[in-house]
Design a protein around this motif. Structure first.
Motif, PDB file in Angstrom:
ATOM      1  N   UNK A 162       0.741  -1.122   0.121  1.00  0.00           N
ATOM      2  CA  UNK A 162      -0.096   0.147   0.078  1.00  0.00           C
ATOM      3  C   UNK A 162       0.769   1.349  -0.022  1.00  0.00           C
ATOM      4  N   UNK A 163       1.963   1.079   0.686  1.00  0.00           N
ATOM      5  CA  UNK A 163       2.856   2.289   0.431  1.00  0.00           C
ATOM      6  C   UNK A 163       3.189   2.514  -0.872  1.00  0.00           C
ATOM      7  N   UNK A 164       3.680   1.554  -1.608  1.00  0.00           N
ATOM      8  CA  UNK A 164       4.125   1.656  -2.924  1.00  0.00           C
ATOM      9  C   UNK A 164       3.018   2.144  -3.617  1.00  0.00           C
ATOM     10  N   UNK A 165       1.909   1.695  -3.528  1.00  0.00           N
ATOM     11  CA  UNK A 165       0.636   2.282  -4.626  1.00  0.00           C
ATOM     12  C   UNK A 165       0.264   3.737  -4.352  1.00  0.00           C
ATOM     13  N   UNK A 166       0.235   4.037  -3.047  1.00  0.00           N
ATOM     14  CA  UNK A 166       0.031   5.356  -2.602  1.00  0.00           C
ATOM     15  C   UNK A 166       1.075   6.204  -3.256  1.00  0.00           C
ATOM     16  N   UNK A 167       2.330   6.056  -2.844  1.00  0.00           N
ATOM     17  CA  UNK A 167       3.453   6.930  -3.311  1.00  0.00           C
ATOM     18  C   UNK A 167       3.236   7.227  -4.850  1.00  0.00           C
ATOM     19  N   UNK A 168       3.079   6.288  -5.592  1.00  0.00           N
ATOM     20  CA  UNK A 168       3.142   6.265  -6.936  1.00  0.00           C
ATOM     21  C   UNK A 168       1.830   7.015  -7.493  1.00  0.00           C
ATOM     22  N   UNK A 169       0.774   6.811  -7.031  1.00  0.00           N
ATOM     23  CA  UNK A 169      -0.299   7.461  -7.381  1.00  0.00           C
ATOM     24  C   UNK A 169      -0.307   8.956  -6.862  1.00  0.00           C
ATOM     25  N   UNK A 170       0.491   9.267  -5.982  1.00  0.00           N
ATOM     26  CA  UNK A 170       0.493  10.483  -5.411  1.00  0.00           C
ATOM     27  C   UNK A 170       1.560  11.278  -6.044  1.00  0.00           C
ATOM     28  N   UNK A 171       2.416  10.922  -6.901  1.00  0.00           N
ATOM     29  CA  UNK A 171       3.438  11.290  -7.527  1.00  0.00           C
ATOM     30  C   UNK A 171       4.695  11.599  -6.671  1.00  0.00           C
ATOM     31  N   UNK A 172       4.829  10.753  -5.546  1.00  0.00           N
ATOM     32  CA  UNK A 172       6.091  10.667  -4.619  1.00  0.00           C
ATOM     33  C   UNK A 172       7.028  10.050  -5.223  1.00  0.00           C
ATOM     34  N   UNK A 173       7.056   9.142  -6.297  1.00  0.00           N
ATOM     35  CA  UNK A 173       7.986   8.389  -7.066  1.00  0.00           C
ATOM     36  C   UNK A 173       7.295   8.008  -8.260  1.00  0.00           C
ATOM     37  N   UNK A 174       8.150   7.615  -9.315  1.00  0.00           N
ATOM     38  CA  UNK A 174       7.521   6.991 -10.598  1.00  0.00           C
ATOM     39  C   UNK A 174       7.240   5.856 -10.505  1.00  0.00           C
ATOM     40  N   UNK A 175       7.920   5.168  -9.716  1.00  0.00           N
ATOM     41  CA  UNK A 175       7.828   3.423  -9.851  1.00  0.00           C
ATOM     42  C   UNK A 175       8.251   2.975  -8.459  1.00  0.00           C
ATOM     43  N   UNK A 176       7.919   1.958  -7.960  1.00  0.00           N
ATOM     44  CA  UNK A 176       8.470   1.196  -6.673  1.00  0.00           C
ATOM     45  C   UNK A 176       8.424  -0.310  -6.695  1.00  0.00           C
TER      46      UNK A 176
END
Length: 494
Positions: A162-176
């Motif tokens: 969930x941290x990976x999905x939230x971070x990508x969706x929120x533009x905190x990282x381009x991939x995880x």
């Protein structure tokens, strides 16, 4: 110039190669987004210096005229399940508090070699046990998405990644990075409107990945679109002699093989997945997905996977059984947390350490697993579950005579509110109903966004492929992606 944090893996890599912007500029922009998004609780540990150092190394290579690797200049998030030298790896559990690995997981090392930098370690369900990111010892991850009904109820980003999905969706990282034991890449990808692929079991090394269920765990990429997943999967995959389950096979060039032309391909619709009481919006997006694949040139055929109904109960015997064995190593002796009451003996220390270190869901699964492996119940539960697993794998092997890939929903609903299912473990386990069969059979499977429901939340479509046919899965995903035209993103409130 486009905001650098709006770019995905391919665009960042291509921009860095062309000199449109520097890798340091990219890393700086994403570091800033991570620092500003504490309300999402997606990152457990920020490592801005790691991202900048990797970026500087790429910029220096480019300045020297050297060939740049496949993900040059792409900063990523690393799920807290991967061991990273000198940076805590806790599996979002108190029992591993303070554990700093002295070695690097094979997958993370491959990504650093491919030119990536690490923005930080991402929150997750504790020991990857959960479907909502509510079992983390360090607080819930909150989805960046909100319902369009005017309410501000916090939503689950899916789990365990969930941290990976939230971070990508929120533009905190381009991939995880993500890991998928029974849907933990695909379900969170569906909940947050991104893409994610679980490759064939053995494609990515498990060495240095904190174990949940060893015969099921598989690392994979999560990113904004299919091409980005293909690029990252290529960087992550490959034979590793340190992992006895690693496949000694060459890594295909999946990005180069991408094609949304499915002429001559057959797409199977498993009739057993169309369950009684199925969410009408999920059924509708599934039908739409079939039409998109038909438009791409594929023939749509109905197929049968008769043992599907037994997949979830079999999974929730096998996975806890393997977890109870894997988690026995956390005893307070060698690493992580130690609780030693005054005057306590060794057994007391074990008990106190585990009682304080493991969360309720982890304890529940350890107890289930220990029970089904016990002398009186081993044959009745674990042996039977393994027989069912073999039947499920046989169903898939037979269905490939009639089709090339399967299309199904990723999850039975859109994202639910935090707390809505947390008191009912069975309701939470049912989130994995469409994802678990492919995991039990070790097959490649991918989730791509198909559209939004009536509340403005993403719905995912799942493609399941033959063993080692990640290319077929990616191509079908690309065909859906092009026709769905999904561009929705969460409005920033954090």
């Amino acid at each position: 110039m486009t905001d650098l944090t709006d770019l995905g893996v391919a665009d960042i890599r291509n921009g860095v190669r062309a000199g449109t912007f520097s890798a340091r500029e990219v890393a700086t922009a994403f570091n800033a987004n991570v620092a500003e998004a504490k309300a999402l609780n997606a990152f457990l540990i920020d490592t801005p210096e790691h991202a900048l150092a990797a970026a500087d190394a790429i910029d220096a290579k480019r300045a020297a005229g050297e060939e740049l690797p496949i993900m040059a200049g792409v900063p990523i998030g690393m799920k807290d399940l991967f061991c990273t030298v000198g940076v805590e790896a806790r599996a979002a559990s108190e029992i591993l508090n303070g554990f700093k690995p002295t070695y690097e997981s094979t997958v993370s090392q491959k990504l650093w070699d491919a030119g990536c930098g690490m923005l930080g370690k991402l929150n997750m369900d504790q020991f990857a046990m959960g479907s909502s990111n509510e079992t983390s010892a360090f607080g819930n991850v909150i989805s960046p998405w909100r319902r369009n009904d005017g309410g501000n109820a916090p939503l689950a980003p899916g789990g365990s990644s969930g941290g990976s999905s939230a971070a990508i969706s929120a533009r905190l990282c381009p991939a995880a990075t993500g890991t998928d034991t029974g849907g933990s890449i695909r379900q969170p990808a569906a909940f947050t409107g991104i893409s994610g692929i679980k490759p064939t079991y053995g494609r990515c090394s498990r060495w240095g990945v904190i174990a949940f269920a060893s015969s099921l765990d598989q690392a994979g990429p999560m990113a904004r679109d299919v091409r980005d997943c293909a690029i990252m999967l290529e960087a992550m995959s490959g034979f590793d002699p340190k992992d006895s389950t690693s496949l000694d096979l060459p890594v295909p060039n999946w990005e180069a093989g991408l094609s949304s032309n499915l002429k001559g391909k057959r797409v199977g619709i498993p009739k057993e997945y169309r369950m009684d009481g199925m969410n009408a919006e999920i059924a509708a997006i599934w039908d739409k997905g079939a039409e998109w694949l038909r438009d791409a040139g594929a023939e749509i055929v109905e197929v049968s996977l008769p043992h599907t109904r037994y997949a979830l109960p079999a999974y929730y015997i096998i996975a806890p059984a393997e977890a109870s064995s894997n988690l026995a190593r956390y005893d307070g002796v060698r690493y992580g947390q130690r609780n030693l009451p005054d005057g306590a003996g060794l057994q007391d220390m074990y008990a106190a350490t585990r009682a304080a270190g493991f969360g309720p869901e982890v304890k529940r699964r350890i107890m289930i697993g220990t029970y089904v492996l016990s002398a009186g119940f081993y044959d009745a539960y674990y042996t039977q579950a393994q027989k069912v697993r073999a039947l499920i794998a046989r169903d898939f092997a037979q269905v490939w005579e009639h089709c090339d890939v399967l299309l199904a929903p990723t999850a039975p609903s859109a994202a639910f509110g935090l707390g809505e299912n947390s008191d009912d473990p069975i309701a939470m386990y049912l989130n994995d109903v469409f994802a678990v069969p492919a995991s039990l059979a070790g097959l490649p499977a991918m989730s791509v966004p198909g559209g939004l429901d009536s509340q403005g939340l993403p719905l995912g479509l799942q493609i399941i492929g033959k063993p080692l046919d990640e290319q077929g899965v990616l191509n079908a995903g690309l065909a859906i992606e092009e026709r769905a035209g999904f561009t929705a993103r969460p409005g920033k409130w954090w």
